[in-house]
Design an enzyme around this catalytic site. Sequence first.
Site, PDB file in Angstrom:
ATOM      1  N   CYS A  96       0.581  -1.272   0.083  1.00  0.00           N
ATOM      2  CA  CYS A  96      -0.003   0.047   0.008  1.00  0.00           C
ATOM      3  C   CYS A  96       0.834   1.260   0.075  1.00  0.00           C
ATOM      4  CB  CYS A  96      -1.080   0.120   1.237  1.00  0.00           C
ATOM      5  SG  CYS A  96      -2.531   0.927   0.686  1.00  0.00           S
ATOM      6  N   HIS A 194      -3.588  -5.629   2.370  1.00  0.00           N
ATOM      7  CA  HIS A 194      -3.355  -5.576   3.484  1.00  0.00           C
ATOM      8  C   HIS A 194      -4.172  -7.051   4.201  1.00  0.00           C
ATOM      9  CE1 HIS A 194      -2.010  -1.600   4.356  1.00  0.00           C
ATOM     10  NE2 HIS A 194      -2.934  -1.074   3.528  1.00  0.00           N
TER      11      HIS A 194
HETATM   12  N1  GLN Z   1      -1.954   7.082   1.999  1.00  0.00           N
HETATM   13  C1  GLN Z   1      -1.963   6.205   0.837  1.00  0.00           C
HETATM   14  C2  GLN Z   1      -3.265   5.937  -0.004  1.00  0.00           C
HETATM   15  O1  GLN Z   1      -4.296   6.513   0.621  1.00  0.00           O
HETATM   16  C3  GLN Z   1      -1.787   4.624   1.295  1.00  0.00           C
HETATM   17  C4  GLN Z   1      -2.842   4.044   2.150  1.00  0.00           C
HETATM   18  C5  GLN Z   1      -2.543   2.836   2.951  1.00  0.00           C
HETATM   19  O2  GLN Z   1      -1.169   2.415   3.151  1.00  0.00           O
HETATM   20  N2  GLN Z   1      -3.510   2.256   3.362  1.00  0.00           N
HETATM   21  O3  GLN Z   1      -3.489   5.868  -1.060  1.00  0.00           O
END
Ligand code: GLN
EC number: 6.3.5.13
Length: 236
Positions: A96, A194
């Site tokens: 992510c 995740h």
């Molecule tokens: N900030 C990034 C997004 O919103 C990654 C989010 C995350 O790692 N869950 O795309």
Amino acid sequence: MSDTSSRLRIVWIYPDLLSTYGDRGNVLILRRRAELRGIATEIVHVHSSDAVPVEGDIYLLGGGEDRPQILAAERLRADGGLKRAAERGAAVLAICAGYQIIGESYGDDADNPLPGVGILDVRSGRGETRAVGEIVADVDPNLGVGRITGFENHQGRTAIGPNAVPLSRTVRGIGNDGQTEGAYQGQVLGTYLHGPALPRNPELADLLLRWRVGAIPPLPPSWGERLHEERLAAAL
Ligand code: GLN
């Protein structure tokens, strides 16, 4: 494995900035599945004030909020260790926010493009909507991983450049763009999954191990495989 050690060195990058979704689980599963094959491991926690060691075998980066993500990218770029490690052939799993920042560029919280670490040929920006929920995807058959499941929660959308390959085709969820999920280039792999990703997808953990140590024997199915099946059934 690394030249300097007979142990498989698993390097967890910036748990203080990038660890929003139980990312430690990825470290634990990698170690467990290595040790069940008789491979000794060493876990190295690299906080954002520490230098990134170059001689690791597998590097893990987790998810993060928008602002910690920017700080992590700045520090990794200034440090240079992760890039050198990838150039030496280390395996990288980036999730992510981690996925976005190992790319060529990513969008900040106002969608201004910022430079990434540049070890994966992807570019990320912000989408119109937030992608939240269960995700299921079929991995590139060349990788021998099959179907993967996870949980996604991101605003970013990711375009894959010519030097990288989509990790998978989405069956459910958004991933990169509603069509594909994640990307890989050599032994560097990024994904929006995740969950954490490796406990939910033991085959993905074994892919990272194979990349570093070569062929490994299969393991008898255990709770990891049961969790994988349970999550797949729940998501589809
Ligand atoms: N900030 C990034 C997004 O919103 C990654 C989010 C995350 O790692 N869950 O795309």
